[in-house]
Scaffold this motif. Structure first.
Motif, PDB file in Angstrom:
ATOM      1  N   UNK A   1       0.843  -1.199   0.000  1.00  0.00           N
ATOM      2  CA  UNK A   1       0.000   0.000   0.000  1.00  0.00           C
ATOM      3  C   UNK A   1       0.879   1.250   0.000  1.00  0.00           C
ATOM      4  N   UNK A   2       2.025   1.196   0.683  1.00  0.00           N
ATOM      5  CA  UNK A   2       2.958   2.316   0.658  1.00  0.00           C
ATOM      6  C   UNK A   2       3.462   2.572  -0.764  1.00  0.00           C
ATOM      7  N   UNK A   3       3.859   1.515  -1.451  1.00  0.00           N
ATOM      8  CA  UNK A   3       4.326   1.661  -2.828  1.00  0.00           C
ATOM      9  C   UNK A   3       3.217   2.180  -3.734  1.00  0.00           C
ATOM     10  N   UNK A   4       2.009   1.691  -3.521  1.00  0.00           N
ATOM     11  CA  UNK A   4       0.861   2.147  -4.306  1.00  0.00           C
ATOM     12  C   UNK A   4       0.596   3.626  -4.060  1.00  0.00           C
ATOM     13  N   UNK A   5       0.626   4.045  -2.792  1.00  0.00           N
ATOM     14  CA  UNK A   5       0.377   5.453  -2.460  1.00  0.00           C
ATOM     15  C   UNK A   5       1.433   6.356  -3.089  1.00  0.00           C
ATOM     16  N   UNK A   6       2.687   5.957  -3.020  1.00  0.00           N
ATOM     17  CA  UNK A   6       3.757   6.767  -3.597  1.00  0.00           C
ATOM     18  C   UNK A   6       3.603   6.885  -5.110  1.00  0.00           C
TER      19      UNK A   6
END
Length: 275
Positions: free
Chosen positions: A7-12
């Motif tokens: 989810x962190x990678x997706x948000x970035x």
């Protein structure tokens, strides 16, 4: 289930694509996905996106006047269609809602047999009860040993359940709890109150390192490849019947909370097999 590193990678990735764009159109295909009945997605039209960030397993799309908070649930994800590109319909993961912005279209998809995706239009992310209850986040730079001690010491609850309890630690689910416990060489079913100070320190180190290493490894991967990248990187989760990468013993499956989990008896339970 999407967990904090992905989810962190997706948000970035989304932040880079859509920050500064205005929402031109919204389309709600599945009304059950929207959890704020008094505020519809239509109110977002015309607003400028000021940023996208992760909060636990949630996405927070920050707008000029409000926030769109997204829970990906068990089977939710995001598909991006750049402006001018055709939309490719995936019958296995249909879109339940979409936002068309200047640069393209964000599709919020769900591959489950029941709707697990959730969308909230709120003044602040903490207006969503699940966000308000979130515990310390192991991906936060300030995450410390004291957070582990507070959540674990004295708890008569199985360790894997504590790790997945979002009020204790934000962002961890079934897969990464298996990976963390394997790294820490701890049984998934031992109660928190049975851990020594040394074992709690090992747990803290494993939580920090496993999740931060995973988040760093996922950064920059195209969002349609993130789920597979997570699967490929697992050392024990989903690897039942294969050799443990540490001791070469056999990774075993066991049932936990209605789903399948994995552990290494040699590394984690002193050879004991869990049912």
């Amino acid at each position: 289930m999407p967990e904090s590193p992905e989810v962190q990678a997706l948000a970035e990735w989304l932040d880079e694509q859509v920050t500064g764009c205005r929402i031109r159109e919204v389309d709600l295909i599945e009304f059950r996905a929207v959890k704020t009945r008094t505020r519809s997605l239509a109110t977002l039209v015309g607003e400028r996106i000021e940023g996208v960030r992760r909060v636990g397993k949630y996405l927070d799309v920050r707008l000029e006047r409000e926030h769109l908070v997204v829970s990906l649930g068990r089977h939710g994800w995001v598909q991006w269609v750049a402006q001018g590109e055709p939309v490719v319909v995936d019958a296995q993961a249909p879109a339940l809602a979409s936002l068309t912005v200047d640069a393209g279209t964000i599709l919020f998809t769900d591959a489950g047999t029941w709707v697990s995706l959730g969308l909230w239009v709120v003044d602040e992310p903490t207006n969503v009860s699940g966000v308000a209850k979130l515990g310390p986040d192991p991906l936060d730079p300030g995450f410390a040993q004291e957070a582990v001690d507070a959540a674990v010491a004295g708890r008569r609850k199985q360790l894997k359940a504590i790790l997945q309890e979002q009020e204790s630690f934000a962002g961890i689910g079934n897969a990464y709890s298996d990976e963390i416990l394997h790294r820490a060489r701890l049984s998934p079913v031992v109660h928190g109150d049975r851990l020594s100070a040394r074992q709690r320190a090992d747990l803290f180190t494993a939580m920090r390192d496993v999740l931060r290493d995973a988040a760093a490894a996922r950064r920059g991967i195209p969002i349609d490849k993130l789920t597979q990248a997570k699967t490929d990187a697992m050392r024990v989760h989903g690897r039942g019947g294969t050799a443990c990468p540490v001791c070469a013993g056999i990774v075993r499956d066991f049932r936990f909370g209605g789903t399948s989990a994995q552990y290494c008896p040699t590394c984690q339970t002193g050879g004991e097999l869990l049912e």
